[in-house]
Design an enzyme around this catalytic site. Structure first.
Site, PDB file in Angstrom:
ATOM      1  N   TYR A  23      -1.306   2.480  16.250  1.00 41.76           N
ATOM      2  CA  TYR A  23      -0.830   1.099  16.092  1.00 41.76           C
ATOM      3  C   TYR A  23       0.550   0.937  16.727  1.00 41.76           C
ATOM      4  CZ  TYR A  23       0.988  -3.098  13.847  1.00 41.76           C
ATOM      5  OH  TYR A  23       1.558  -4.317  13.611  1.00 41.76           O
ATOM      6  N   GLU A  84       9.506   7.180   5.231  1.00 45.21           N
ATOM      7  CA  GLU A  84       9.210   7.583   6.613  1.00 45.21           C
ATOM      8  C   GLU A  84       8.053   6.785   7.181  1.00 45.21           C
ATOM      9  OE1 GLU A  84       9.393   9.591  10.238  1.00 45.21           O
ATOM     10  OE2 GLU A  84      10.857   9.479   8.627  1.00 45.21           O
ATOM     11  N   GLY A  96      -2.747  -6.344  -1.395  1.00 46.13           N
ATOM     12  CA  GLY A  96      -1.650  -5.954  -2.273  1.00 46.13           C
ATOM     13  C   GLY A  96      -1.319  -4.477  -2.277  1.00 46.13           C
ATOM     14  N   GLY A  98       0.037  -2.479   0.179  1.00 43.96           N
ATOM     15  CA  GLY A  98       1.373  -2.196   0.730  1.00 43.96           C
ATOM     16  C   GLY A  98       2.460  -2.575  -0.264  1.00 43.96           C
ATOM     17  N   TYR A 132       8.239  -7.266   4.771  1.00 48.58           N
ATOM     18  CA  TYR A 132       9.400  -6.650   4.139  1.00 48.58           C
ATOM     19  C   TYR A 132      10.407  -7.703   3.685  1.00 48.58           C
ATOM     20  CZ  TYR A 132       7.605  -2.322   6.214  1.00 48.58           C
ATOM     21  OH  TYR A 132       6.820  -1.256   6.578  1.00 48.58           O
TER      22      TYR A 132
END
Length: 163
Positions: A23, A84, A96, A98, A132
């Protein structure tokens, strides 16, 4: 949905690492082996840790992971967590997982008195950045990351010049 990784998870963890690298357009950079990952996570003195996200169906199939280690803030005088890798398979995103992985790491920070949960994200990865930021994370634009690897690391370790 979220649990601590076990030695039996190592093959799927490495597979997910490879998916993440693909990815990020860097699959050719993955040289880690299952043996290395198992040793790092479950050897005599583990210095890296992992949690996995499992599917609610499919008998608990591992569909994502967070791999992390401790860092330390001299300014705050306490440890923190450096994330990391965080990855959820694309077909399982939006469920949900993540958020649950990050919530677990934040819970560990709070429980242990760690004052930071940090990670890096590629500048072009707009979906991850938006995710985020939706959690309240903010970019640390005043810092630029640096890295020594391969020949430059060997030269620096031998007392020579970098690149």
């Amino acid at each position: 949905m979220i649990r601590t990784a076990t030695p039996d998870d190592v093959p799927v963890l490495l597979s997910l690492v490879r998916e993440l690298a693909a990815y990020e357009k860097a699959l050719d950079e993955v040289v880690a082996s299952e043996e290395q990952l198992a040793r790092a996570l479950f050897g005599d003195r583990p210095a890296v840790y992992a949690h996995v996200a499992t599917a609610d169906d499919d008998g608990g199939e591992v569909i994502g992971f967070a791999l992390w280690f401790l860092n330390f803030s001299t300014w705050r005088g306490v440890h923190g967590i450096y994330l990391e890798d965080l990855y959820v398979r694309p077909e399982r995103r939006g469920g949900g997982h993540g958020r649950a992985l990050l919530t677990e790491l934040a819970r560990i920070c709070v429980e242990r008195g760690y004052e930071r949960l940090e990670w890096s994200v590629l500048k072009w990865n707009a979906p991850s950045i938006a995710f985020y930021e939706s959690l309240g994370a903010r970019p640390q634009d005043e810092w630029t990351g640096y890295r020594l690897t391969d020949g430059a690391l060997a030269r620096a370790g031998a007392g020579g010049a970098g690149a």
